[in-house]
Design a protein around this motif. Structure first.
Motif, PDB file in Angstrom:
ATOM      1  N   HIS A 149      24.872  67.797 110.233  1.00 55.34           N
ATOM      2  CA  HIS A 149      24.549  66.420 109.854  1.00 55.34           C
ATOM      3  C   HIS A 149      23.042  66.238 109.688  1.00 55.34           C
ATOM      4  CE1 HIS A 149      24.701  62.074 109.637  1.00 55.34           C
ATOM      5  NE2 HIS A 149      23.910  61.975 110.698  1.00 55.34           N
ATOM      6  N   MET A 150      22.263  66.786 110.613  1.00 52.47           N
ATOM      7  CA  MET A 150      20.812  66.643 110.528  1.00 52.47           C
ATOM      8  C   MET A 150      20.254  67.395 109.314  1.00 52.47           C
ATOM      9  SD  MET A 150      20.107  64.510 112.826  1.00 52.47           S
ATOM     10  CE  MET A 150      18.325  64.574 112.658  1.00 52.47           C
ATOM     11  N   HIS A 151      20.821  68.533 108.998  1.00 48.67           N
ATOM     12  CA  HIS A 151      20.373  69.258 107.805  1.00 48.67           C
ATOM     13  C   HIS A 151      20.700  68.466 106.539  1.00 48.67           C
ATOM     14  CE1 HIS A 151      19.002  73.384 109.082  1.00 48.67           C
ATOM     15  NE2 HIS A 151      19.364  72.829 110.227  1.00 48.67           N
ATOM     16  N   LEU A 152      21.822  67.750 106.546  1.00 52.16           N
ATOM     17  CA  LEU A 152      22.143  66.882 105.411  1.00 52.16           C
ATOM     18  C   LEU A 152      21.100  65.776 105.282  1.00 52.16           C
ATOM     19  CD1 LEU A 152      23.981  65.794 103.161  1.00 52.16           C
ATOM     20  CD2 LEU A 152      25.288  64.579 104.933  1.00 52.16           C
ATOM     21  N   LEU A 153      20.750  65.141 106.401  1.00 51.16           N
ATOM     22  CA  LEU A 153      19.712  64.118 106.359  1.00 51.16           C
ATOM     23  C   LEU A 153      18.390  64.713 105.849  1.00 51.16           C
ATOM     24  CD1 LEU A 153      20.173  62.082 109.698  1.00 51.16           C
ATOM     25  CD2 LEU A 153      21.204  61.679 107.456  1.00 51.16           C
ATOM     26  N   GLY A 154      18.102  65.937 106.276  1.00 50.17           N
ATOM     27  CA  GLY A 154      16.869  66.589 105.841  1.00 50.17           C
ATOM     28  C   GLY A 154      16.840  66.834 104.348  1.00 50.17           C
ATOM     29  N   ARG A 155      17.944  67.324 103.804  1.00 53.63           N
ATOM     30  CA  ARG A 155      18.002  67.568 102.351  1.00 53.63           C
ATOM     31  C   ARG A 155      17.873  66.257 101.583  1.00 53.63           C
ATOM     32  NH1 ARG A 155      22.039  71.151 104.066  1.00 53.63           N
ATOM     33  NH2 ARG A 155      23.709  69.698 103.512  1.00 53.63           N
ATOM     34  N   GLN A 156      18.541  65.218 102.077  1.00 47.56           N
ATOM     35  CA  GLN A 156      18.460  63.919 101.409  1.00 47.56           C
ATOM     36  C   GLN A 156      17.044  63.349 101.473  1.00 47.56           C
ATOM     37  OE1 GLN A 156      23.124  62.523 102.234  1.00 47.56           O
ATOM     38  NE2 GLN A 156      21.487  61.736 103.532  1.00 47.56           N
ATOM     39  N   ALA A 157      16.405  63.522 102.610  1.00 43.08           N
ATOM     40  CA  ALA A 157      15.035  63.031 102.759  1.00 43.08           C
ATOM     41  C   ALA A 157      14.084  63.789 101.845  1.00 43.08           C
ATOM     42  CB  ALA A 157      14.588  63.163 104.216  1.00 43.08           C
ATOM     43  N   ARG A 158      14.249  65.110 101.749  1.00 39.32           N
ATOM     44  CA  ARG A 158      13.376  65.895 100.884  1.00 39.32           C
ATOM     45  C   ARG A 158      13.519  65.456  99.424  1.00 39.32           C
ATOM     46  NH1 ARG A 158       9.052  67.765 101.948  1.00 39.32           N
ATOM     47  NH2 ARG A 158       9.696  69.275 103.520  1.00 39.32           N
ATOM     48  N   ALA A 159      14.748  65.215  98.981  1.00 34.51           N
ATOM     49  CA  ALA A 159      14.956  64.741  97.608  1.00 34.51           C
ATOM     50  C   ALA A 159      14.342  63.356  97.423  1.00 34.51           C
ATOM     51  CB  ALA A 159      16.450  64.710  97.288  1.00 34.51           C
ATOM     52  N   ALA A 160      14.519  62.482  98.407  1.00 30.92           N
ATOM     53  CA  ALA A 160      13.971  61.126  98.306  1.00 30.92           C
ATOM     54  C   ALA A 160      12.447  61.135  98.326  1.00 30.92           C
ATOM     55  CB  ALA A 160      14.499  60.267  99.454  1.00 30.92           C
ATOM     56  N   SER A 161      11.841  62.100  99.020  1.00 30.06           N
ATOM     57  CA  SER A 161      10.380  62.139  99.121  1.00 30.06           C
ATOM     58  C   SER A 161       9.723  62.332  97.764  1.00 30.06           C
ATOM     59  CB  SER A 161       9.937  63.236 100.093  1.00 30.06           C
ATOM     60  OG  SER A 161      10.147  64.530  99.553  1.00 30.06           O
ATOM     61  N   ARG A 162      10.385  63.053  96.875  1.00 27.51           N
ATOM     62  CA  ARG A 162       9.826  63.249  95.532  1.00 27.51           C
ATOM     63  C   ARG A 162       9.841  61.935  94.752  1.00 27.51           C
ATOM     64  NH1 ARG A 162      12.313  68.245  92.491  1.00 27.51           N
ATOM     65  NH2 ARG A 162      10.517  67.774  91.172  1.00 27.51           N
ATOM     66  N   ALA A 163      10.916  61.180  94.901  1.00 30.78           N
ATOM     67  CA  ALA A 163      10.987  59.879  94.225  1.00 30.78           C
ATOM     68  C   ALA A 163       9.969  58.907  94.813  1.00 30.78           C
ATOM     69  CB  ALA A 163      12.402  59.307  94.348  1.00 30.78           C
ATOM     70  N   MET A 164       9.768  58.957  96.127  1.00 32.76           N
ATOM     71  CA  MET A 164       8.797  58.073  96.761  1.00 32.76           C
ATOM     72  C   MET A 164       7.369  58.406  96.332  1.00 32.76           C
ATOM     73  SD  MET A 164      10.460  55.851  98.466  1.00 32.76           S
ATOM     74  CE  MET A 164       9.147  55.115  99.438  1.00 32.76           C
ATOM     75  N   ALA A 165       7.079  59.692  96.184  1.00 31.21           N
ATOM     76  CA  ALA A 165       5.730  60.105  95.803  1.00 31.21           C
ATOM     77  C   ALA A 165       5.367  59.626  94.404  1.00 31.21           C
ATOM     78  CB  ALA A 165       5.600  61.624  95.896  1.00 31.21           C
ATOM     79  N   ARG A 166       6.360  59.517  93.524  1.00 32.06           N
ATOM     80  CA  ARG A 166       6.055  59.082  92.155  1.00 32.06           C
ATOM     81  C   ARG A 166       6.246  57.579  91.936  1.00 32.06           C
ATOM     82  NH1 ARG A 166      10.816  62.314  91.150  1.00 32.06           N
ATOM     83  NH2 ARG A 166      12.635  60.994  90.762  1.00 32.06           N
ATOM     84  N   ALA A 167       6.802  56.880  92.936  1.00 31.24           N
ATOM     85  CA  ALA A 167       6.987  55.429  92.806  1.00 31.24           C
ATOM     86  C   ALA A 167       5.624  54.736  92.764  1.00 31.24           C
ATOM     87  CB  ALA A 167       7.813  54.897  93.972  1.00 31.24           C
ATOM     88  N   ASP A 168       5.494  53.708  91.936  1.00 37.66           N
ATOM     89  CA  ASP A 168       4.199  53.038  91.834  1.00 37.66           C
ATOM     90  C   ASP A 168       3.992  52.079  92.999  1.00 37.66           C
ATOM     91  OD1 ASP A 168       5.487  50.532  91.185  1.00 37.66           O
ATOM     92  OD2 ASP A 168       5.578  51.155  89.094  1.00 37.66           O
ATOM     93  N   THR A 169       2.761  51.640  93.140  1.00 35.09           N
ATOM     94  CA  THR A 169       2.382  50.784  94.266  1.00 35.09           C
ATOM     95  C   THR A 169       3.179  49.490  94.280  1.00 35.09           C
ATOM     96  OG1 THR A 169       0.136  51.671  94.145  1.00 35.09           O
ATOM     97  CG2 THR A 169       0.434  49.637  95.381  1.00 35.09           C
ATOM     98  N   ALA A 170       3.346  48.877  93.117  1.00 33.12           N
ATOM     99  CA  ALA A 170       4.040  47.588  93.052  1.00 33.12           C
ATOM    100  C   ALA A 170       5.472  47.708  93.551  1.00 33.12           C
ATOM    101  CB  ALA A 170       4.016  47.059  91.619  1.00 33.12           C
ATOM    102  N   THR A 171       6.141  48.803  93.219  1.00 31.88           N
ATOM    103  CA  THR A 171       7.525  48.993  93.646  1.00 31.88           C
ATOM    104  C   THR A 171       7.607  49.158  95.157  1.00 31.88           C
ATOM    105  OG1 THR A 171       8.100  50.016  91.533  1.00 31.88           O
ATOM    106  CG2 THR A 171       9.579  50.442  93.386  1.00 31.88           C
ATOM    107  N   ARG A 172       6.705  49.956  95.707  1.00 34.75           N
ATOM    108  CA  ARG A 172       6.716  50.171  97.152  1.00 34.75           C
ATOM    109  C   ARG A 172       6.374  48.874  97.903  1.00 34.75           C
ATOM    110  NH1 ARG A 172       2.614  53.954  97.800  1.00 34.75           N
ATOM    111  NH2 ARG A 172       2.400  54.524  95.613  1.00 34.75           N
ATOM    112  N   ASN A 173       5.422  48.115  97.373  1.00 34.98           N
ATOM    113  CA  ASN A 173       5.083  46.825  97.999  1.00 34.98           C
ATOM    114  C   ASN A 173       6.248  45.853  97.926  1.00 34.98           C
ATOM    115  OD1 ASN A 173       2.522  47.633  98.685  1.00 34.98           O
ATOM    116  ND2 ASN A 173       1.527  46.671  96.931  1.00 34.98           N
ATOM    117  N   ARG A 174       6.951  45.868  96.803  1.00 29.24           N
ATOM    118  CA  ARG A 174       8.108  44.967  96.655  1.00 29.24           C
ATOM    119  C   ARG A 174       9.161  45.293  97.718  1.00 29.24           C
ATOM    120  NH1 ARG A 174      12.883  44.710  93.049  1.00 29.24           N
ATOM    121  NH2 ARG A 174      13.512  42.518  92.984  1.00 29.24           N
TER     122      ARG A 174
END
Length: 421
Positions: free
Chosen positions: A6-31
């Motif tokens: 289960h924790m490895h699943l969370l880790g894989r999901q987090a790693r994939a999400a981290s790429r989307a977060m890194a490219r998200a613009d400031t306005a989206t993250r602030n929203r």
């Protein structure tokens, strides 16, 4: 449930999400931050009800008073969470900032870009506000987060996790950008701290036992402090009124926090006039004073006076107990701090500029203060919006860790077709 899987699943999901977060613009993250804040305000009564369940369970289990204090989610605590999220949203976005650009003789331009760390695992006890503080800072800094709160706050953390997910979804960000581990099985901690392929840094926030365990077992780098043995030194040239207010607040504002004063050092030149007045203030709060022989002589007859033993100088009480020592002056005070401090926060009370500057330069702690209570050693009070934790280390971040502490620098190079000769 297979906890490791289960924790490895969370880790894989987090790693994939981290790429989307890194490219998200400031306005989206602030929203997303504003949406989460709005949801917390809207559902404040539901959060308090969930917190009441946690408090009832914790009380029945005999949870220590310091942890009960951290677990409680008052109206003021909810308002602080909301204010913290909005303050984070208002802060400048460090991600993508390029600095230190230089033109090299070869013609290339070399600089540094601030980038997210990636996936951050946060492990904490009792405090449900950490769920929101950590989520907010990770979102703003473009990171993904895996949050493992203490079992004593499970109902409140589940309720907060839903509100964080709601804000992320409405802002168009991946729901897996902030995942709250929904199990109280301690094996989840062991798995989280040994997944360097998915997790870039661990931030522990809890008692000494938890952090000592993680230091021994983690294979992932950590941003952490072990304990908060904080000192206030009242110098011979202190303003007495300031000294009384600061020494009382630093101990009695809250007992169960890492920035609470645990040892009071007083110059022998001023101790006879300051200590009795402080003792009167502490008596109203029934603070036990564990005093060295010189302080004992000055405070003879004080109702809560105990002879200090060696262990008292290196103890984080998190309780109405204070170690008190009379010192010859600033040199002995700094020697004592060097020997016993956990390098969290120290303060000097003085009107002597030279003494103040010596203290600032020579005391090797993450926060060093002049004429202020140690209780200010806090990300919110420092203007960081909130803090992911406090680091006593010198690498990679030190003191309250906010947005910049959740980023790193990489070199970037701009060329015009140059080749190395």
């Amino acid at each position: 449930m297979d906890i490791t899987a289960h924790m490895h699943l969370l880790g894989r999901q987090a790693r994939a999400a981290s790429r989307a977060m890194a490219r998200a613009d400031t306005a989206t993250r602030n929203r997303a931050l504003h949406l989460i804040a709005d949801a917390i305000e809207r559902d404040a009564s539901e959060l308090r009800a969930a917190n009441e369940k946690d408090l009832e369970t914790a009380q029945a289990a005999g949870l220590a008073p310091a942890l009960m204090d951290r677990l409680a989610l008052s109206d003021a605590a909810i308002a602080t969470m909301v204010a913290g999220l909005r303050q984070i949203a208002a802060l400048p976005d460090p991600v993508g900032e390029i600095s230190n650009m230089k033109v090299r003789p070869s013609g290339i331009q070399v600089g540094q870009m601030r980038v997210p760390l990636g996936v951050i695992g946060i492990i904490y006890e009792a405090r449900p506000n950490v769920t929101v503080d950590a989520a907010g800072l990770c979102i703003k800094s473009g990171n993904a987060a895996i949050l493992r709160g203490g079992s004593e706050a499970i109902h409140c953390n589940r309720a907060l996790a839903k509100l964080v997910a709601e804000g992320l979804g409405k802002a168009g960000l991946p729901l897996d950008a902030v995942q709250v581990v929904d199990t109280v099985d301690r094996a989840a901690v062991g798995a989280l701290i040994t997944m360097p392929q998915y997790v870039d840094v661990i931030v522990p926030r809890g008692g000494k036992g938890l952090i000592a365990r993680l230091m021994a077992e983690s294979t992932v780098p950590m941003i952490k402090h072990l304990d908060g043995i904080c000192h206030v030194y009242i110098d011979a040239r202190a303003d007495v009124d300031k000294a009384l207010a600061i020494a009382f607040n630093a101990k009695c504002h809250r007992y169960g926090t890492c920035n609470t004063m645990e040892t009071l050092l007083v110059s022998s030149a001023i101790a006879p006039s300051v200590l009795p007045r402080l003792a009167t203030l502490y008596a109203d709060k029934q603070v036990e004073l564990r005093a060295d022989p010189e302080a004992q002589a000055i405070l003879a007859g004080y109702p809560h006076l105990v002879a200090a033993v060696e262990e008292d100088w290196s103890t984080e009480y998190l309780a109405p107990i204070l170690a008190v020592k009379v010192v010859a002056g600033i040199d002995e005070a700094m020697d004592h701090i060097e020997m016993y401090s956990s390098k969290h926060t120290e303060a000097i009370v003085t009107e002597d500029y030279s003494a103040a500057m010596r203290f600032l330069r020579e005391v090797d702690s993450a926060s060093v203060m002049v004429n202020a209570s140690t209780r200010f050693a806090d990300g919110f009070e420092y203007g960081l919006g909130a803090e992911i934790g406090i680091s006593n280390d010198k690498l990679h971040a030190r003191g309250p860790v906010g947005l910049e502490g959740l980023t790193s620098l990489k070199y970037v190079v701009f060329g015009h077709g140059e080749i190395r000769q």
